[in-house]
Design a protein around this motif. Structure first.
Motif, mmCIF file in Angstrom:
data_model
loop_
_atom_site.group_PDB
_atom_site.id
_atom_site.type_symbol
_atom_site.label_atom_id
_atom_site.label_comp_id
_atom_site.label_asym_id
_atom_site.label_seq_id
_atom_site.Cartn_x
_atom_site.Cartn_y
_atom_site.Cartn_z
ATOM 1 N N ARG A 181 -37.709 -99.462 -20.557
ATOM 2 C CA ARG A 181 -38.275 -100.032 -21.775
ATOM 3 C C ARG A 181 -37.567 -101.353 -22.050
ATOM 4 N NH1 ARG A 181 -38.449 -96.351 -27.060
ATOM 5 N NH2 ARG A 181 -36.190 -96.380 -26.744
ATOM 6 N N MET A 182 -38.341 -102.366 -22.398
ATOM 7 C CA MET A 182 -37.775 -103.692 -22.620
ATOM 8 C C MET A 182 -38.276 -104.277 -23.935
ATOM 9 S SD MET A 182 -37.961 -105.366 -18.782
ATOM 10 C CE MET A 182 -37.631 -104.346 -17.328
ATOM 11 N N LEU A 183 -37.456 -105.124 -24.511
ATOM 12 C CA LEU A 183 -37.813 -105.903 -25.684
ATOM 13 C C LEU A 183 -37.527 -107.353 -25.358
ATOM 14 C CD1 LEU A 183 -38.705 -105.951 -28.699
ATOM 15 C CD2 LEU A 183 -36.273 -105.843 -29.282
ATOM 16 N N SER A 184 -38.520 -108.212 -25.527
ATOM 17 C CA SER A 184 -38.363 -109.583 -25.071
ATOM 18 C C SER A 184 -39.119 -110.561 -25.950
ATOM 19 C CB SER A 184 -38.871 -109.706 -23.629
ATOM 20 O OG SER A 184 -38.849 -111.046 -23.193
ATOM 21 N N SER A 185 -38.647 -111.796 -25.948
ATOM 22 C CA SER A 185 -39.352 -112.900 -26.609
ATOM 23 C C SER A 185 -40.169 -113.701 -25.598
ATOM 24 C CB SER A 185 -38.342 -113.824 -27.302
ATOM 25 O OG SER A 185 -37.450 -114.401 -26.355
ATOM 26 N N VAL A 229 -42.265 -108.657 -17.537
ATOM 27 C CA VAL A 229 -41.844 -109.741 -18.410
ATOM 28 C C VAL A 229 -41.749 -111.019 -17.589
ATOM 29 C CG1 VAL A 229 -39.919 -110.639 -19.787
ATOM 30 C CG2 VAL A 229 -40.606 -108.245 -20.002
ATOM 31 N N GLY A 230 -42.339 -112.104 -18.106
ATOM 32 C CA GLY A 230 -42.299 -113.382 -17.408
ATOM 33 C C GLY A 230 -41.629 -114.460 -18.247
ATOM 34 N N LEU A 231 -40.571 -115.044 -17.709
ATOM 35 C CA LEU A 231 -39.859 -116.151 -18.339
ATOM 36 C C LEU A 231 -40.037 -117.389 -17.484
ATOM 37 C CD1 LEU A 231 -36.468 -114.239 -18.785
ATOM 38 C CD2 LEU A 231 -38.237 -114.447 -20.527
ATOM 39 N N GLY A 287 -42.472 -108.774 -26.622
ATOM 40 C CA GLY A 287 -42.587 -107.621 -27.490
ATOM 41 C C GLY A 287 -41.854 -106.433 -26.902
ATOM 42 N N TRP A 288 -42.342 -105.239 -27.223
ATOM 43 C CA TRP A 288 -41.653 -103.999 -26.885
ATOM 44 C C TRP A 288 -42.568 -103.098 -26.083
ATOM 45 C CZ3 TRP A 288 -43.156 -99.082 -28.365
ATOM 46 C CH2 TRP A 288 -42.225 -98.060 -28.186
ATOM 47 N N GLY A 289 -42.022 -102.435 -25.057
ATOM 48 C CA GLY A 289 -42.809 -101.501 -24.287
ATOM 49 C C GLY A 289 -42.210 -101.242 -22.925
ATOM 50 N N GLU A 290 -42.856 -100.360 -22.169
ATOM 51 C CA GLU A 290 -42.393 -100.092 -20.808
ATOM 52 C C GLU A 290 -42.743 -101.287 -19.931
ATOM 53 O OE1 GLU A 290 -42.753 -96.880 -17.124
ATOM 54 O OE2 GLU A 290 -43.736 -96.450 -19.041
ATOM 55 N N ARG A 291 -41.775 -101.746 -19.173
ATOM 56 C CA ARG A 291 -41.964 -102.877 -18.261
ATOM 57 C C ARG A 291 -41.317 -102.528 -16.926
ATOM 58 N NH1 ARG A 291 -44.682 -103.711 -22.152
ATOM 59 N NH2 ARG A 291 -44.629 -105.519 -23.554
ATOM 60 N N HIS A 292 -41.914 -103.037 -15.837
ATOM 61 C CA HIS A 292 -41.444 -102.676 -14.504
ATOM 62 C C HIS A 292 -40.670 -103.795 -13.810
ATOM 63 C CE1 HIS A 292 -45.029 -99.622 -14.168
ATOM 64 N NE2 HIS A 292 -44.252 -99.405 -15.211
ATOM 65 N N TRP A 293 -40.712 -104.982 -14.343
ATOM 66 C CA TRP A 293 -40.052 -106.108 -13.680
ATOM 67 C C TRP A 293 -39.822 -107.243 -14.665
ATOM 68 C CZ3 TRP A 293 -43.413 -110.120 -14.331
ATOM 69 C CH2 TRP A 293 -44.775 -109.821 -14.399
ATOM 70 N N VAL A 294 -38.921 -108.164 -14.247
ATOM 71 C CA VAL A 294 -38.675 -109.383 -15.007
ATOM 72 C C VAL A 294 -38.677 -110.553 -14.027
ATOM 73 C CG1 VAL A 294 -37.105 -110.657 -16.516
ATOM 74 C CG2 VAL A 294 -37.240 -108.156 -16.684
ATOM 75 N N LEU A 295 -39.502 -111.542 -14.321
ATOM 76 C CA LEU A 295 -39.608 -112.744 -13.496
ATOM 77 C C LEU A 295 -39.084 -113.937 -14.300
ATOM 78 C CD1 LEU A 295 -41.065 -113.852 -10.763
ATOM 79 C CD2 LEU A 295 -42.810 -114.651 -12.364
#
Length: 232
Positions: free
Chosen positions: A38-42, A87-89, A48-56
């Motif tokens: 579970r991740m929380l991100s801007s 999540v994509g940054l 936002g908030w929810g289950e996420r499988h990766w961060v780019l």
């Protein structure tokens, strides 16, 4: 279905990739712990908030002007083989100079470009852009804890990471709280067998203090490296 922790994919195993775009070779970072987080991100993608499988975390050219950043990041993630929600940054900073730090299980991965910086509640108008190429100005922070966090604690983790970033900027010699486009992502496993959700992640809590130290160490090194690269 039983969910178990995916802490076997630590943040330190983030992969550096490269893609070709508009005639340029541009790097990107991909952390793919998979389901169960579970991740929380801007972030612009998957914020936002929810289950996420990766961060780019994708490096783009300074002065990025595409009107579809979320779609752009989603396409880059698909090309990199990422599956499911994520999540994509993005940043104009050099992602090859990413800095990782850990403190008793808490991890932080930071990319920093501090060419544009200031205080969030600046008392004066932002100055006009200087002539020449735009300067990179983004601090992207990804933090991961190996224990489940309550929803409130996950928000607390984002706050703690931001406070540690400001401290690192001051320690690096910047009279600033950040850049106009900073982003943060906090990640924790949904379930770890035998471990209840942590209710707190503030800077004086057990896991929040570890997170703060990891973010401070990684951000300080990233900011100092960015300064050396720009001034020589």
């Amino acid at each position: 279905m039983t969910l178990t922790s995916r802490t076997s994919a630590p943040l330190s195993e983030t992969v550096l990739l490269e893609r070709s775009e508009d005639g340029l070779r541009l790097p990107l970072l991909l952390w793919a712990p998979g389901p169960g987080w579970r991740m929380l991100s801007s972030a612009v993608l998957g914020g936002g908030w929810g289950e996420r499988h990766w961060v780019l975390n994708a490096q783009v050219t300074p002065g990025y002007r595409r009107p579809d950043p979320a779609a752009h990041l989603a396409a880059l993630a698909a090309e990199a083989g990422a599956e499911g929600p994520g999540v994509g940054l993005m940043t104009a900073a050099e992602v090859t100079d990413r800095c990782w730090a850990a403190d008793e299980g808490a991890e932080a991965l930071v990319t920093a470009g501090v060419g544009v910086h200031g205080w969030a509640a600046a008392p004066v108008p932002v100055p006009a852009a200087r002539p020449g190429p735009p300067r990179a100005g983004t601090v992207n922070i990804v933090v991961a804890l190996p224990v489940p966090l309550s929803t409130g604690a996950l928000v607390n983790a984002v706050t703690t990471a931001t406070e540690a970033k400001v401290q690192a900027l001051r320690d690096a010699g910047y009279d600033a709280s950040g850049t106009p486009t900073d982003a943060v992502c906090a990640a924790a496993p949904l379930i770890v067998d035998g471990h209840p959700e942590e209710p707190f992640a503030g800077p004086r809590s057990r896991w929040g203090s570890r997170l703060a130290r990891a973010v401070h160490a990684a951000t300080l090194r990233a900011c100092l490296a960015d300064h050396r690269r720009r001034v020589g």
